[in-house]
Scaffold this active site. Structure first.
Site, PDB file in Angstrom:
ATOM      1  N   GLY A 120      22.475   9.357  84.823  1.00  0.00           N
ATOM      2  CA  GLY A 120      21.710   8.667  83.782  1.00  0.00           C
ATOM      3  C   GLY A 120      22.434   7.501  83.126  1.00  0.00           C
ATOM      4  N   ASP A 121      23.755   7.359  83.379  1.00  0.00           N
ATOM      5  CA  ASP A 121      24.484   6.238  82.757  1.00  0.00           C
ATOM      6  C   ASP A 121      24.084   4.915  83.413  1.00  0.00           C
ATOM      7  OD1 ASP A 121      25.949   7.479  80.805  1.00  0.00           O
ATOM      8  OD2 ASP A 121      27.788   7.653  81.970  1.00  0.00           O
ATOM      9  N   TYR A 143      27.069  13.177  60.957  1.00  0.00           N
ATOM     10  CA  TYR A 143      28.063  12.097  61.094  1.00  0.00           C
ATOM     11  C   TYR A 143      27.563  10.808  60.439  1.00  0.00           C
ATOM     12  CZ  TYR A 143      30.747   8.589  63.855  1.00  0.00           C
ATOM     13  OH  TYR A 143      31.498   7.531  64.277  1.00  0.00           O
ATOM     14  N   LYS A 168      13.082   9.837  70.888  1.00  0.00           N
ATOM     15  CA  LYS A 168      13.267   8.625  70.065  1.00  0.00           C
ATOM     16  C   LYS A 168      12.089   7.671  70.289  1.00  0.00           C
ATOM     17  CE  LYS A 168      17.023   9.865  68.133  1.00  0.00           C
ATOM     18  NZ  LYS A 168      16.909  10.355  66.765  1.00  0.00           N
ATOM     19  N   TYR A 200      15.933  13.581  75.282  1.00  0.00           N
ATOM     20  CA  TYR A 200      16.424  13.052  74.002  1.00  0.00           C
ATOM     21  C   TYR A 200      15.894  11.643  73.779  1.00  0.00           C
ATOM     22  CZ  TYR A 200      19.504  10.611  70.778  1.00  0.00           C
ATOM     23  OH  TYR A 200      19.981   9.824  69.759  1.00  0.00           O
ATOM     24  N   SER A 256      17.441   4.645  68.671  1.00  0.00           N
ATOM     25  CA  SER A 256      18.591   4.448  69.550  1.00  0.00           C
ATOM     26  C   SER A 256      18.302   3.352  70.561  1.00  0.00           C
ATOM     27  CB  SER A 256      18.853   5.771  70.277  1.00  0.00           C
ATOM     28  OG  SER A 256      19.692   5.555  71.379  1.00  0.00           O
ATOM     29  N   ALA A 257      19.368   2.712  71.005  1.00  0.00           N
ATOM     30  CA  ALA A 257      19.249   1.718  72.080  1.00  0.00           C
ATOM     31  C   ALA A 257      18.675   2.332  73.348  1.00  0.00           C
ATOM     32  CB  ALA A 257      20.619   1.127  72.376  1.00  0.00           C
ATOM     33  N   PHE A 298      17.451  11.167  59.676  1.00  0.00           N
ATOM     34  CA  PHE A 298      18.545  11.369  60.633  1.00  0.00           C
ATOM     35  C   PHE A 298      18.377  12.687  61.392  1.00  0.00           C
ATOM     36  CE2 PHE A 298      20.665   9.228  56.968  1.00  0.00           C
ATOM     37  CZ  PHE A 298      21.217   8.128  57.595  1.00  0.00           C
TER      38      PHE A 298
HETATM   39  P1  NAD Z   1      24.514  14.636  63.684  1.00  0.00           P
HETATM   40  O1  NAD Z   1      24.153  15.751  64.598  1.00  0.00           O
HETATM   41  O2  NAD Z   1      25.878  14.572  63.135  1.00  0.00           O
HETATM   42  O3  NAD Z   1      23.459  14.549  62.475  1.00  0.00           O
HETATM   43  C1  NAD Z   1      22.142  15.026  62.570  1.00  0.00           C
HETATM   44  C2  NAD Z   1      21.968  16.020  61.445  1.00  0.00           C
HETATM   45  O4  NAD Z   1      20.633  16.524  61.480  1.00  0.00           O
HETATM   46  C3  NAD Z   1      22.914  17.206  61.566  1.00  0.00           C
HETATM   47  O5  NAD Z   1      23.571  17.378  60.329  1.00  0.00           O
HETATM   48  C4  NAD Z   1      21.988  18.384  61.871  1.00  0.00           C
HETATM   49  O6  NAD Z   1      22.481  19.593  61.329  1.00  0.00           O
HETATM   50  C5  NAD Z   1      20.699  17.919  61.214  1.00  0.00           C
HETATM   51  N1  NAD Z   1      19.469  18.507  61.749  1.00  0.00           N
HETATM   52  C6  NAD Z   1      19.024  18.542  63.023  1.00  0.00           C
HETATM   53  N2  NAD Z   1      17.840  19.164  63.084  1.00  0.00           N
HETATM   54  C7  NAD Z   1      17.510  19.527  61.816  1.00  0.00           C
HETATM   55  C8  NAD Z   1      16.416  20.202  61.239  1.00  0.00           C
HETATM   56  N3  NAD Z   1      15.405  20.670  61.965  1.00  0.00           N
HETATM   57  N4  NAD Z   1      16.409  20.388  59.909  1.00  0.00           N
HETATM   58  C9  NAD Z   1      17.447  19.957  59.135  1.00  0.00           C
HETATM   59  N5  NAD Z   1      18.505  19.315  59.634  1.00  0.00           N
HETATM   60  C10 NAD Z   1      18.542  19.102  60.970  1.00  0.00           C
HETATM   61  O7  NAD Z   1      24.189  13.278  64.464  1.00  0.00           O
HETATM   62  P2  NAD Z   1      24.454  11.772  64.032  1.00  0.00           P
HETATM   63  O8  NAD Z   1      25.364  11.189  65.042  1.00  0.00           O
HETATM   64  O9  NAD Z   1      24.778  11.695  62.598  1.00  0.00           O
HETATM   65  O10 NAD Z   1      23.010  11.166  64.302  1.00  0.00           O
HETATM   66  C11 NAD Z   1      22.040  11.030  63.281  1.00  0.00           C
HETATM   67  C12 NAD Z   1      20.755  10.546  63.918  1.00  0.00           C
HETATM   68  O11 NAD Z   1      21.023   9.316  64.604  1.00  0.00           O
HETATM   69  C13 NAD Z   1      20.197  11.502  64.968  1.00  0.00           C
HETATM   70  O12 NAD Z   1      18.788  11.494  64.882  1.00  0.00           O
HETATM   71  C14 NAD Z   1      20.639  10.881  66.267  1.00  0.00           C
HETATM   72  O13 NAD Z   1      19.782  11.197  67.329  1.00  0.00           O
HETATM   73  C15 NAD Z   1      20.583   9.411  65.945  1.00  0.00           C
HETATM   74  N6  NAD Z   1      21.449   8.596  66.793  1.00  0.00           N
HETATM   75  C16 NAD Z   1      22.779   8.903  66.882  1.00  0.00           C
HETATM   76  C17 NAD Z   1      23.595   8.151  67.715  1.00  0.00           C
HETATM   77  C18 NAD Z   1      25.051   8.489  67.872  1.00  0.00           C
HETATM   78  O14 NAD Z   1      25.672   8.011  68.824  1.00  0.00           O
HETATM   79  N7  NAD Z   1      25.659   9.261  66.985  1.00  0.00           N
HETATM   80  C19 NAD Z   1      23.066   7.068  68.436  1.00  0.00           C
HETATM   81  C20 NAD Z   1      21.699   6.776  68.294  1.00  0.00           C
HETATM   82  C21 NAD Z   1      20.906   7.545  67.465  1.00  0.00           C
HETATM   83  N1  UDP Z   2      32.407   8.396  78.972  1.00  0.00           N
HETATM   84  C1  UDP Z   2      33.457   8.769  79.783  1.00  0.00           C
HETATM   85  N2  UDP Z   2      34.035  10.001  79.599  1.00  0.00           N
HETATM   86  C2  UDP Z   2      33.610  10.871  78.623  1.00  0.00           C
HETATM   87  C3  UDP Z   2      32.544  10.471  77.785  1.00  0.00           C
HETATM   88  C4  UDP Z   2      31.963   9.221  78.002  1.00  0.00           C
HETATM   89  O1  UDP Z   2      33.865   8.013  80.672  1.00  0.00           O
HETATM   90  O2  UDP Z   2      34.161  11.978  78.504  1.00  0.00           O
HETATM   91  C5  UDP Z   2      31.789   7.075  79.178  1.00  0.00           C
HETATM   92  C6  UDP Z   2      30.319   7.136  79.518  1.00  0.00           C
HETATM   93  O3  UDP Z   2      30.140   7.211  80.904  1.00  0.00           O
HETATM   94  C7  UDP Z   2      29.811   5.812  78.944  1.00  0.00           C
HETATM   95  C8  UDP Z   2      30.740   5.551  77.755  1.00  0.00           C
HETATM   96  O4  UDP Z   2      31.874   6.382  77.948  1.00  0.00           O
HETATM   97  O5  UDP Z   2      30.023   4.798  79.865  1.00  0.00           O
HETATM   98  C9  UDP Z   2      30.097   5.912  76.409  1.00  0.00           C
HETATM   99  O6  UDP Z   2      29.574   7.222  76.511  1.00  0.00           O
HETATM  100  P1  UDP Z   2      28.942   7.976  75.264  1.00  0.00           P
HETATM  101  O7  UDP Z   2      28.485   9.312  75.750  1.00  0.00           O
HETATM  102  O8  UDP Z   2      29.914   7.937  74.144  1.00  0.00           O
HETATM  103  O9  UDP Z   2      27.719   7.034  74.876  1.00  0.00           O
HETATM  104  P2  UDP Z   2      26.410   6.622  75.749  1.00  0.00           P
HETATM  105  O10 UDP Z   2      26.848   6.099  77.046  1.00  0.00           O
HETATM  106  O11 UDP Z   2      25.636   7.880  75.899  1.00  0.00           O
HETATM  107  O12 UDP Z   2      25.747   5.576  74.954  1.00  0.00           O
END
Ligand code: NAD
Ligand code: UDP
Length: 341
Positions: free
Chosen positions: A295-296, A12, A154, A150, A125-126, A81
């Site tokens: 955990g929220d 993504y 991070k 998870y 991540s935050a 990523f």
């Molecule tokens: P995503 O799952 O869409 O992207 C991660 C990609 O990594 C995927 O395409 C997956 O196939 C690939 N991948 C995982 N393990 C692999 C491996 N061993 N070898 C090759 N490819 C591998 O997730 P995203 O939302 O795009 O997130 C990207 C990064 O940002 C992740 O590390 C995630 O933890 C971090 N992140 C995401 C969020 C969020 O809310 N989306 C928030 C904070 C941090």
């Molecule tokens: N949330 C919700 N219903 C859902 C998914 C998420 O009410 O089906 C709430 C969750 O409790 C949080 C907010 O939406 O307060 C954002 O959740 P998300 O999982 O997207 O992100 P995170 O809280 O893990 O940062």
């Protein structure tokens, strides 16, 4: 122009970042094992930009495979990523998460060392702030106690990168601490495409809107917030992707380690998100209140000053943009990328 290697680049955030890097003039190479994505996202990033991305089907843990990729290409910077990201699943399968998320990091760093690549940006991540730090979160705060494996992957990866940079002062590291990325590219060609039942709020809402899910469960309405639902700092994924371009500009010019929040600094509640989505898109979202999710925490958001001062980046898009673009993507791709496979 410099070449950036996106590990996990089909995901993504990776696919949106690929678009912004290409539009800023960078060359982009990506590798992914597609455990949570599809190569179609990269093809679409090419279509949006009219530029090409060399894409490898590779597991980032596989150092021999990585060495081959680094041999074939002159890589200037790496964006890491590649990771598993489902919080609940990480509690059920901690070893899977530690193995994948830590091994990808070690393999990347070892291969970078082997090929003399000195610049790396990490998707943090935050969540590394834990639950004890006061809000808004500021980069000068210590990392906290994470509530799930998870989050620990991070925090641990940040520590690994800091130690690597301490041992090699020529290394340049930016730890990007994302808040809550939502939305999609305004074209609607790429977006978030979760497997199975979405864990996160916005993809759940868009799947209710498109008729794939019946009803959103709002996790808790008795939090100490204005409307009783949790508040988060939602950020448009295109803004987030542009933050990576700025971080790439920065990381190529500096050494040392910088942690930087990527958020807007403004929190919204779950009910505010539902209301905005309904208003902007003219659709109704059925929802009911359910129990709190383990955990929220009630509320967190970024202090976004450092990103502005260090990277010259601020989020520009509004909550309405996020809701409109999320729906535009889902409407055009009811089954995500699967329709094109
Ligand atoms: P995503 O799952 O869409 O992207 C991660 C990609 O990594 C995927 O395409 C997956 O196939 C690939 N991948 C995982 N393990 C692999 C491996 N061993 N070898 C090759 N490819 C591998 O997730 P995203 O939302 O795009 O997130 C990207 C990064 O940002 C992740 O590390 C995630 O933890 C971090 N992140 C995401 C969020 C969020 O809310 N989306 C928030 C904070 C941090
Ligand atoms: N949330 C919700 N219903 C859902 C998914 C998420 O009410 O089906 C709430 C969750 O409790 C949080 C907010 O939406 O307060 C954002 O959740 P998300 O999982 O997207 O992100 P995170 O809280 O893990 O940062």
């Amino acid at each position: 122009m410099a070449t950036v290697f996106l590990a996990g680049g089909a995901g993504y955030i990776g696919s949106h970042t690929a678009v912004e890097l290409l539009e800023a003039g960078y060359e982009v190479i990506a590798a992914d094992n597609f455990c949570n994505s599809s190569p179609e996202s990269v093809r679409r990033a090419e279509q949006i930009t009219g530029k090409t991305i060399r894409l490898y089907d590779a597991d980032i843990r596989d150092t021999r495979r990585l060495a081959g990729i680094f041999q074939e290409n002159r890589i200037d910077a790496v964006i890491h990523f590649a990771g598993l990201k489902a919080v609940g699943e990480s509690a059920e399968k901690p070893l899977l998460y530690y193995r994948n998320n830590i091994d990808t990091t070690l393999s990347l760093l070892e291969t970078m060392q082997q090929f003399g690549v000195k610049h790396v940006i990490f998707s943090s991540s935050a969540t590394v702030y834990g639950s004890e730090n006061p809000i808004p979160y500021t980069e000068t705060m210590r990392r906290g106690v994470c509530s799930n494996p998870y989050g620990w992957t991070k925090a641990m990866t940040e520590q690994i990168l800091e130690d690597a940079a301490k041992a090699d002062p020529s290394l340049s590291v930016v730890l990007l601490r994302y808040f809550n990325p939502i939305g999609a590219h305004p074209s609607g060609m790429i977006g978030e495409d979760p497997c199975g039942i979405p864990n996160n709020l916005m993809p759940y809402i868009t799947q209710v809107a498109v008729g794939k899910r019946e009803c959103l469960t709002v996790f808790g309405n008795d939090y100490p917030t204005p409307d009783g639902t949790c508040r988060r700092d939602y950020i448009h994924v295109t803004d987030l992707a542009k933050g990576h371009v700025k971080a790439t500009d920065y990381v190529l010019q500096h050494t040392g380690v910088e942690a930087v929040n990527l958020g807007t600094g403004t929190p919204y509640s779950v009910l505010e998100i539902v209301e905005a989505f309904e208003r902007v898109n003219g659709v109704k979202i059925a929802y009911r209140f359910g129990p709190r999710r383990a955990g929220d925490i009630p509320e967190f958001y970024a202090n976004a000053d450092k990103a502005r001062e260090l990277l010259h980046w601020t989020a520009e898009k509004t909550l309405d943009d996020m809701c409109r673009d999320a729906w535009n993507w889902q409407k055009q791709n009811p089954n995500g990328f699967r329709d094109s496979e």
